[in-house]
Structure formats: C-alpha cells, structure tokens
Design a protein around this motif. Structure first.
Motif, PDB file in Angstrom:
ATOM      1  N   UNK A   1     -19.015  56.930  23.852  1.00 40.91           N
ATOM      2  CA  UNK A   1     -18.058  58.223  23.559  1.00 40.91           C
ATOM      3  C   UNK A   1     -18.601  58.995  22.410  1.00 40.91           C
TER       4      UNK A   1
ATOM      5  N   UNK B   1     -17.268  62.328  20.124  1.00 36.51           N
ATOM      6  CA  UNK B   1     -16.550  63.387  19.766  1.00 36.51           C
ATOM      7  C   UNK B   1     -17.373  64.362  18.694  1.00 36.51           C
TER       8      UNK B   1
ATOM      9  N   UNK C   1     -18.440  62.129  15.579  1.00 33.46           N
ATOM     10  CA  UNK C   1     -18.270  60.567  15.750  1.00 33.46           C
ATOM     11  C   UNK C   1     -18.640  60.088  16.997  1.00 33.46           C
TER      12      UNK C   1
ATOM     13  N   UNK D   1     -19.268  56.267  19.507  1.00 31.26           N
ATOM     14  CA  UNK D   1     -19.329  54.995  19.484  1.00 31.26           C
ATOM     15  C   UNK D   1     -19.801  54.558  20.875  1.00 31.26           C
TER      16      UNK D   1
ATOM     17  N   UNK E   1     -19.155  44.642  21.256  1.00 35.11           N
ATOM     18  CA  UNK E   1     -18.164  45.157  20.251  1.00 35.11           C
ATOM     19  C   UNK E   1     -18.615  46.520  20.226  1.00 35.11           C
ATOM     20  N   UNK E   2     -17.427  47.475  20.054  1.00 38.05           N
ATOM     21  CA  UNK E   2     -17.546  48.874  19.684  1.00 38.05           C
ATOM     22  C   UNK E   2     -18.327  49.106  18.077  1.00 38.05           C
ATOM     23  N   UNK E   3     -19.212  49.984  18.248  1.00 36.53           N
ATOM     24  CA  UNK E   3     -19.360  50.311  16.787  1.00 36.53           C
ATOM     25  C   UNK E   3     -19.450  51.847  16.671  1.00 36.53           C
ATOM     26  N   UNK E   4     -19.074  52.592  15.627  1.00 34.03           N
ATOM     27  CA  UNK E   4     -18.943  53.990  15.899  1.00 34.03           C
ATOM     28  C   UNK E   4     -19.774  54.358  14.533  1.00 34.03           C
ATOM     29  N   UNK E   5     -20.654  55.541  14.923  1.00 34.87           N
ATOM     30  CA  UNK E   5     -21.526  56.346  13.886  1.00 34.87           C
ATOM     31  C   UNK E   5     -20.800  57.612  13.507  1.00 34.87           C
TER      32      UNK E   5
ATOM     33  N   UNK F   1     -18.248  59.808  27.618  1.00 35.31           N
ATOM     34  CA  UNK F   1     -17.059  60.360  27.356  1.00 35.31           C
ATOM     35  C   UNK F   1     -17.288  61.372  26.089  1.00 35.31           C
TER      36      UNK F   1
ATOM     37  N   UNK G   1     -17.649  48.055  11.593  1.00 29.95           N
ATOM     38  CA  UNK G   1     -17.247  48.690  12.945  1.00 29.95           C
ATOM     39  C   UNK G   1     -17.539  49.923  12.893  1.00 29.95           C
ATOM     40  N   UNK G   2     -17.855  50.391  11.827  1.00 25.61           N
ATOM     41  CA  UNK G   2     -18.021  52.165  11.539  1.00 25.61           C
ATOM     42  C   UNK G   2     -19.085  52.182  10.453  1.00 25.61           C
ATOM     43  N   UNK G   3     -20.230  52.971  10.941  1.00 27.12           N
ATOM     44  CA  UNK G   3     -21.126  53.507   9.908  1.00 27.12           C
ATOM     45  C   UNK G   3     -21.102  54.856   9.469  1.00 27.12           C
TER      46      UNK G   3
ATOM     47  N   UNK H   1     -10.444  59.464  11.583  1.00 26.62           N
ATOM     48  CA  UNK H   1     -10.043  60.362  12.904  1.00 26.62           C
ATOM     49  C   UNK H   1      -9.234  59.491  14.034  1.00 26.62           C
TER      50      UNK H   1
ATOM     51  N   UNK I   1      -9.479  59.733  17.636  1.00 21.33           N
ATOM     52  CA  UNK I   1     -10.194  60.264  18.611  1.00 21.33           C
ATOM     53  C   UNK I   1     -10.592  59.154  19.789  1.00 21.33           C
ATOM     54  N   UNK I   2     -11.384  59.456  20.580  1.00 23.37           N
ATOM     55  CA  UNK I   2     -11.754  58.554  21.567  1.00 23.37           C
ATOM     56  C   UNK I   2     -12.890  57.488  21.272  1.00 23.37           C
ATOM     57  N   UNK I   3     -13.794  58.265  20.055  1.00 25.38           N
ATOM     58  CA  UNK I   3     -14.816  57.286  19.728  1.00 25.38           C
ATOM     59  C   UNK I   3     -14.541  56.502  18.429  1.00 25.38           C
ATOM     60  N   UNK I   4     -13.122  56.567  17.844  1.00 24.69           N
ATOM     61  CA  UNK I   4     -12.979  56.049  16.610  1.00 24.69           C
ATOM     62  C   UNK I   4     -13.058  54.486  16.749  1.00 24.69           C
ATOM     63  N   UNK I   5     -13.708  53.713  16.001  1.00 25.46           N
ATOM     64  CA  UNK I   5     -13.656  52.460  15.929  1.00 25.46           C
ATOM     65  C   UNK I   5     -13.139  51.813  14.378  1.00 25.46           C
TER      66      UNK I   5
ATOM     67  N   UNK J   1     -12.283  45.026  19.049  1.00 24.01           N
ATOM     68  CA  UNK J   1     -11.199  45.916  19.271  1.00 24.01           C
ATOM     69  C   UNK J   1     -10.830  46.916  18.211  1.00 24.01           C
TER      70      UNK J   1
ATOM     71  N   UNK K   1      -8.253  56.036  21.377  1.00 25.65           N
ATOM     72  CA  UNK K   1      -7.790  55.680  22.638  1.00 25.65           C
ATOM     73  C   UNK K   1      -8.192  54.428  22.967  1.00 25.65           C
ATOM     74  N   UNK K   2      -9.478  53.898  22.411  1.00 27.94           N
ATOM     75  CA  UNK K   2      -9.854  52.371  22.761  1.00 27.94           C
ATOM     76  C   UNK K   2      -8.868  51.463  22.458  1.00 27.94           C
TER      77      UNK K   2
END
Lengths: 530, 530
Positions: free
Chosen positions: A126, A128, A142, A144, A493-497, A520, B449-451, B461, B463-467, B480, B485-486
């Motif tokens: 995903x 954004x 962002x 993920x 597991x999801x990870x977001x950059x 997405x 979870x987020x870098x 944020x 959004x779709x890609x937020x973790x 999770x 939206x995830x």
C-alpha cells in the motif's frame, strides 16, 4: 535415503541427546527400525538460535527466490519415491494410495504457494504518496507491506504425516511468508518426518537458502515442545491436534514475557444437519455418503462428521437404518497409534455411558490379532439429553457419530444454537428448504468456518477460498485458516515506511514496482509504476 | 444537546445503577457538571445481550447501508458544533484548535471507512469454481469472504477523547466490519463521551440501524470493564492505553472459556536514532523538530519520542544544547487528569533515580496554581547503564525523553538491538548513512511497526498504509494496526461456502457480482461476473 534417527538442526544431522524411541507399525504393533534419538532442550535452543540468525536474510529474499525453494522442496519430496510412501504406510496403517494422495496434496500446496507469493497479493503493498501542500498539515509519504513475523514453530499432526506435518501446510505457509521453521515432528511417524526433512534439507542446500531456515526436532512434546514455544526467538506457533494439546501451547505462549500467536486447529465434531424434505427424497443416498465420510481414513480427520442433527420420524429412521446397514459392512480399521486407539475406545465408552445415549449400529468388530484396530459405530440420543449434557459435544477422534433426534424444528434450532464453534457445518437439504430455514442457517453460520451444502465435510480442498479453522474451540483464532493461500497471513505483519528514500525501500514499495505486483496506490488497486 | 450523565444502552438512555462521579477540568482541578451515573454489571450484560441479538442483522447489511450509517455518525458529530469542542477542551485541557483538529480526524476516518467498505476490498471475496471432472477427485464449488466477528468491546483512551474514544478508530473499524460496539467510555472525559454517544444514537435511528448496534457504558474499569471483556457475547476487544491496562484485559480475555482476541495498543518509547552525518549537518534543526514532537499535546501521545540514541561527541552535544535551549522556552503543560500527572511525576522521579541518569534540561516549572500542570525535560544516560537496566525502557507518559549516549557505532547497534517492541522507530540520517548503516536499520525494522525517516513519530496519518501497532509490548498482536483501513481486518473472519446454491449465497459471492467488487476468481483478481 536411509533413515538415521538423527535430528536435523540448521543443516546438520546430529544425534538427539535425550532418550530414544521407535516408530511403531500400527497394523502389527511392532517397532520400526531404526531407533530415533530424541532431542534435548539445548538442541531446541540451537535450532531456534540458527533460525533467528537467518530470519532477516530469509525474510528479505525476493518472493521468486523463496518460490524456487518451495518448488525444490516439492521436487525433493517426489524424488524420495516409493520409500517415502512405504514408510508412511508402515507408520500410519494408511494404504499406499492414501499416502500417494497425501503426497500429491503436500507437493501441490508447496507449488501453489510458490506461484501465489510471486503474484504478490499476500504482500498487501500500500502506498499513500506525499501531499506536501495539504492544509492544515502536509501528508508525508507512507508505504506499507507485509513482512515475515520471524521464526515459526510447527507441530506436526499424527493423522496427516505429510500434509500437516514436516513439509505440510503450516511449514509451507511459513516459508512462503519468509519465516524460518522449526518443526516438532510427531512421534507417531518419525521415519516419515526424517525422510521429508532430508528432502527439505536438500532443497535448502540446492537453492542456497541459509541453513537456519529449517530444523526438525524429534522428542518428548512436554519437554522439547514446551521449550520450543517458550524460546524467545520463536514468534508464532502452528499446531494441528487435540484441544488439550492446543490449549497447552496457547497458554504457554500467552504466559511468555512476549506473548506470541498460536494458530491451533483443534478439531471439532462437524455437525451434519438433515432437513426433512432432503431426508424424504434421499435418506438412503445421504446415509451412503455419510458412512463414506465417517469411516474415511478410519475416521481420523478433524472434519470427520461426529454429530448428526435432525427431526425424529420415519425419514430419520430410514437414514439410521440405511446407515446401520452400510456400517455393518465396514471392516475394522487400523488407527494411527496406541494412544489414538485408547482415546477412541475410552471416548466411545464415555459417550455410551451418558444419559439417553444408545448404540444403534456398529461396523465389523475389531479383531483379536495384534495392531490397533477399531470398530466404527453410530449412537443416538434425544435432543433433551443432548441439550442438558455438554460432554456429548466433546470430540471422539475416530469413526463414531452421534445422531441427535429432535422433536420438531424448534428443538432442532435449539440444538444447533447450543453447539460450540466448529470447523464445518453441513446441511443436507433441498434448495427451498435452505431458503425456508434461514434462521437455522444463520445460527449455523455463526458457529463454523465452512458451511457445506449437500456434500460432506471430509475433503479439505487446498485453494484460495478454503477456510480450515473456525470459532473456538475449533481453533484458537477464528480469523485464520490453516489450509489454502489465506493461511500465509498468519505469519506476516504489516510494516510502514514514512518519508523513506525511494532507493532504499523494499522492492515491493519502490515507485518502479520491480516485482510487478498489484498495489493499493492512494486508494486505487494498480500494477502501474508511480 | 444536554449532558445528562446517563448510560446509553441499545438506544435507551438510563441512569447508571452504581455510584456516580464527575468529569474534572484538568486546568483548574474542578468538577464539571453534571454528575455521571456509573453503570453496574447488569447494565453491561444488557448492552452485550442487545448487541448479540442484532449482530447477524447488522453483519448482513449491505456495505453501502453501513457506509450510510458511518457517514451519518460523522454528520451528527459535526452537528454537535462548538458545544462538543468546548467540552473536550474543558475535560482535557487541550486548546480548542486541538479539539477541532481531532474532530476532523474522527469524522474523516468514519468517512474514509464508509468509502472503503463500499469498494469491497476488505471483504477479500474469493471464488474457486467447481471442477466436476477433475481426477482423481472432483473439486466442489468453494467461495469465501470476510464476515463480521460479532460484538466488539471498545475501551476509550484518555488522550484522544474523540479519535480513540467513543466514535474513534476502534468503533469506526468495528462498525465498518459489521460488528455491534459496546464502548467503555474513559472516565477522564465522560461529558465528551456522552455527547458523541448522542450523535451515534441519532445516526442509528436516522439510518434505521438495529438499536443494539451501539451502547456506551460509563463506570469503573475494574468492575464494568472486566465484566465487559468476560461477557460471552463479546467476540473481540479494542483498547488503547497503558501496558498494565492492556495486559489485564489480554489476560482476562485469554482465561475465558472461549478466548477472544484483544487488540491492545499499549504505547511505547518510540526511539529516535540520530546518525552522525545528519547530526553534523543539522543538529539544531533536528533538535527543534524533536522538541516540537516531544512536547506536542503535553507529550501525551503513544508515539511520543521518549528515547534518543546516538554516538557521543561534539555533534550530539550540539543537539543536546539546542534541545535544552528550546525546552527552556516550553511552558508548563496541562496533563489530562490527576492520575496522568502523578504517573508522569513518579515516572520521571524513577528515571532520575536510575544509575547514571542525569537531567540536562527542563521546561518551565509547573506553577503552584490549581490544575494538573507538568514540566517537560530531557535526561541523559550512557549506553552501558542503559544496556544494564531494563527499567530505562519503561514508558513515562508525558514530555520527558532520555538520550542514550553510545561510545561508538557498535554500542549504538547494541543499544538498538536491546530495545523492546515499539510503535515507531525514527532515523535522522542522510540517505547515504541510511544505506551504510543497513545493519542498524534492519535491527530497528524488526522492532517496530513504522519506520520514520527524517520526520518525527507524532502525527499518525489515517490512511490505507498506516501501521499503528507493533511488536510486543507496543501491542498485543503485531499483525494488526489500530489506525487506517487495515484496522478493519481485526474484526472479521473468513467463512467458506461449499457447494452452496447460487441464489442463496451472500451478495459478495454471487456469480453476478451485485456489489461490483474485485474478487479472486480461480486465482485471478477480477470485478467481472462469473
């Protein structure tokens, strides 16, 4: 290949340092050579440490490289040839054809997962993109995607020595997700386990995977199994087996300083609801299909139909009578091992002791010869007694089913409403009955992972839409399946950059979309580059 | 609207039957009218029973109908106007602008989820059509999609009285998934909670939702909160708050006869790693951004940067000096409530008592006036002491951060390796440093979870890609997110239909594709009818 009785720890075959034991031929009760050396706790930790050490490297491999490895595992399993099939048969009492079918299923799921991960859908990438001029605050870039969870402990099941064991669904899903695997092999088929581990070991080496990506530990569940679930390096557990076994692991995992998810598929009694018009039209045909499903594999399936619910009367009597006739022709089957047989015998005895339970049919009596043979059967009880007695919902693993006779539709609905969570719920019905009984269908749907209509629950297809799991106690987490491509989701597991330099992003998230996967992007699914 | 101090139970406003309490203005320490009547256990059960009774009806609504409801919730929240903003401000000490921003976020996520569920991606509809002629066995028709899990208990967070509370992310995600919600409102903002519940109640009524779809329970966490998590009708829990609170719910939920998933987002210390070249180039700019992030909302964010890691030396001294200068100008902030202030004060005192910890900077001293004011600050410690003392990783909720001074890169890597799971990990770096320090980046990635790269962690944020989640103890389940939206995926489970009559399948799975959604048909994603 030779079965050596050794442990495979991160590419090294070594003797277990605890006691030793033998595989047993359940058809004869005799030990199978060679002796298997059992692992001790330190060997478990060695395997986990090796898995942890290579977890990042394995996780970061391109899906196509892991796909090559999965396919190589399938190739090497096939290359074991008849020796594997014969050992499966010797250790389980299954006929060669069943062993062959299960091998096909095992290799098929490895290959399906290989194809699937290359497609990239499981990554759920995903993006954004940044909106630097947004008011009142800019939006950063962002992105993920799903990354591997880390080393997974897999507990092999007794009843699927190939498909739910060393290279079975849990292992295939974990490898597909990018997780190293430590298998605790089931003591009921140690030779089969070793042969399959030899195949995986060859695949690891031929495709250049890091050695720690796979280990096979054999030994006492209480000792090495518990050690494995408690090892800090293990990040998730896959298990197929009894409620007692699954809950023991679940409780251990939740009590860790860092709790981890346990995906335990613990079986169920898989209710079959017979609606009146269907019974009227084809009681005998349903009975024939039912007996086939009940006695397949000597009833040793987690989706075995252990419960039948229907309104009493002439039509139900026809079903019971036809079932009894068919069961009388069923030969005594061989169970997987002595414990399974004892569990079946004591479970049947317990059921028969309950208020209002009657045995109305039986298969051929178990012989007096050696071997773990059992007798199939059918019990009945009225709904009043069923509703009053939770023990009647406890799974008896084997070819025995209980028919619950309900006075009327209201009582049938009450009985279905009283059911615990199940892997499957089956409806034998006409299409108009299915529409008319929507109250019952809705209740059943809340209880199960899979609704089966005019089929039987045995036969769990490996595909994209399979859900093999269900509300507790069928499984510890109703949101996941242990069969099919959705099962990979357990181990990621999801990870977001955020605001990450394009060149250093994982390939799945780069603007150019080098993996050529659907992503997405700002809310729209697309395979286009950005 | 008038705040009444009543409970909302499935569409009925009734007095709580336990004791009563007041909201408190943290800027003055004074009670806010009116008294809030607290619920008792029976009222919790009443709410859960009403939720269970309508769960199937709500779950089976077309996504477009639930979308209308979500949008109506947003409309009604906006219609509360300034009264809502003023009450938020009075109950939290937040300025009106913050209340306004958070309201926008809350309504924005309701509307985003409304749009998203209509698109149907979250349903993950999958169809594998029958292959009647397949050898050796035919394949039945199999179809799966995500159905709602059932009633969800949501625990409001103190620090986001709108966005993580009554109509916050957890509630929006559960409604989007098709799950009724019972909110345990946070006692720190009861008036705000009631106003928002009034808005949801109006939306329930104007869009014709079943009454049991929403209840707001106010009262003691130990009594009604525990009752809620243990109620058999509740199928999942969403929580945002402390480690202690989250783990109490997690343990209660796992000890139930039917364990249920708890999605507890328990905060973290959100390490910020300063790499040497970035420090050299812009220590002062980084310090400015850092102090803004640290003191935003009086530091009361779960993504507040409570830890800084860097190699010691002249550049780090410049950062500390600039941070100290900026902090000296930070006024004393008002904390959310007395407990939060006490927790901050004792947490800071505990940190200062640890071996090697020194306070090097402070904000304006808290005044002697009434109200829960606190003082921001900065501490330092060397890596040796940090590595020896796990207590230095415990979150202190508020505007205090600890700088860990490492001797060299190896020690920095060691310190990052010793971190527990975190919501976020931030890197202040040049692009070439990010490439060169890949060992450190990889380790950090496994922990978070987020870098975040050259931004700061505050500002999550939607959004779709937020973790927004991460490895334990940041959250109970790293797989999770609680934002974006995830997050809807927490509250659904797949169900499979085998050989089911086309006309009676859920719309998502019918051949004609009446929802016009993308589906996985025999392994290919398509919106076409079959």
């Amino acid at each position: 290949m030779t079965i050596t009785g050794k442990q495979l720890i991160a590419g090294n075959w070594t003797d277990g340092r605890a006691d030793s034991f033998y595989g047993v031929n359940p058809a004869t009760g005799e030990n199978l050579e060679p002796a298997i050396t059992a692992a001790d706790e330190f060997q478990v930790i060695e395997a986990v440490n090796a898995a942890s050490a290579c977890a990042t490297e394995f996780a970061n491999l391109a899906p196509a490289k892991r796909a090559k490895f999965l396919n190589a595992c399938a190739d090497e399993i096939m290359a074991l040839g008849d020796e594997l099939l014969e050992r499966v048969s010797a250790e389980t009492g299954y006929p060669l054809a069943r062993a062959q079918g299960e091998r096909g299923r095992t290799c098929g799921q490895l290959r399906l997962f290989a194809d699937w991960i290359v497609q990239g859908e499981y990554l759920d990438a995903r993006i954004d993109t940044a909106m630097p001029d947004r008011e009142p605050l800019p939006r950063p870039d962002l992105r993920s995607f799903n990354q591997a969870l880390g080393p997974v402990a897999v507990f092999g099941a007794s009843n699927f020595p190939l498909a739910f064991s060393v290279a079975g669904g849990d292992t295939a899903a974990a490898f597909a997700a990018g997780c190293p695997v430590i298998v605790k092999g089931h003591n009921s088929h140690p030779g089969t386990s070793e042969l399959v581990a030899q195949a995986i070991d060859k695949a690891v080496k031929s495709t250049g995977m890091p050695a720690g990506v796979f280990s096979l530990i054999m030994g006492s569940g209480r000792r090495v199994g518990a050690e494995l679930v408690q090892a800090p390096g293990v990040k998730a557990v896959g298990f197929t087996g009894s409620l007692q076994g699954g809950m023991a692991l679940f409780n251990l995992a939740n009590a860790r300083p860092e709790p981890i998810p346990v995906f335990a598929e613990m079986g169920s009694i898989n209710p079959v609801v017979l609606l009146p018009e269907a019974l009227k039209q084809k009681a005998e045909t349903i009975a024939e299909g039912f007996v086939g499903s009940l006695t397949l594999g000597t009833g040793q399936f987690c989706v075995n139909p252990g419960l039948v619910l229907a309104v009493e009367g002439e039509e139900l009597d026809r079903f019971i009578s036809a079932t009894s006739d068919a069961l009388a022709k069923v030969g005594c089957g061989v169970m997987l091992n002595e414990n399974t047989l004892k569990g079946y015998q004591s479970g049947v005895a317990r059921l028969r002791d309950q208020e209002g339970v009657e045995q109305v049919a039986a298969g051929e009596a178990a012989g007096s010869e050696k071997g773990f043979t059992c007798q199939a059967g059918l019990l009945t009880v009225d709904a009043k007694n069923f509703l009053a007695n939770k023990e009647l919902q406890e799974e008896v693993f084997g070819p025995m089913s209980l028919v619950v006779k309900c006075r009327d539709h209201a009582e049938l609905l009450q009985a279905v409403s009283a059911l615990q969570g199940q892997l499957t719920g089956t409806l034998q019905c006409t299409e108009s009955e299915l529409a008319n009984y929507d109250d019952l269908v809705e209740v059943l749907r809340q209880k199960v992972g899979r609704v089966v209509c005019n089929n039987f629950p045995t036969g769990v297809e490996v595909c994209h839409s399979m859900m093999h799991g269900g509300p507790f106690p069928a499984a510890t987490d109703a949101r996941f399946t242990s069969v099919g491509t959705m099962s990979i989701a357990r181990f990621v597991r999801p990870i977001c950059f955020q605001n990450y330099p394009e060149a250093l992003l994982p390939d799945a998230l780069k603007n150019s979309n080098p993996l050529n996967i659907a992503r997405l992007v700002n809310g729209e699914k697309t395979s286009d580059a950005i």
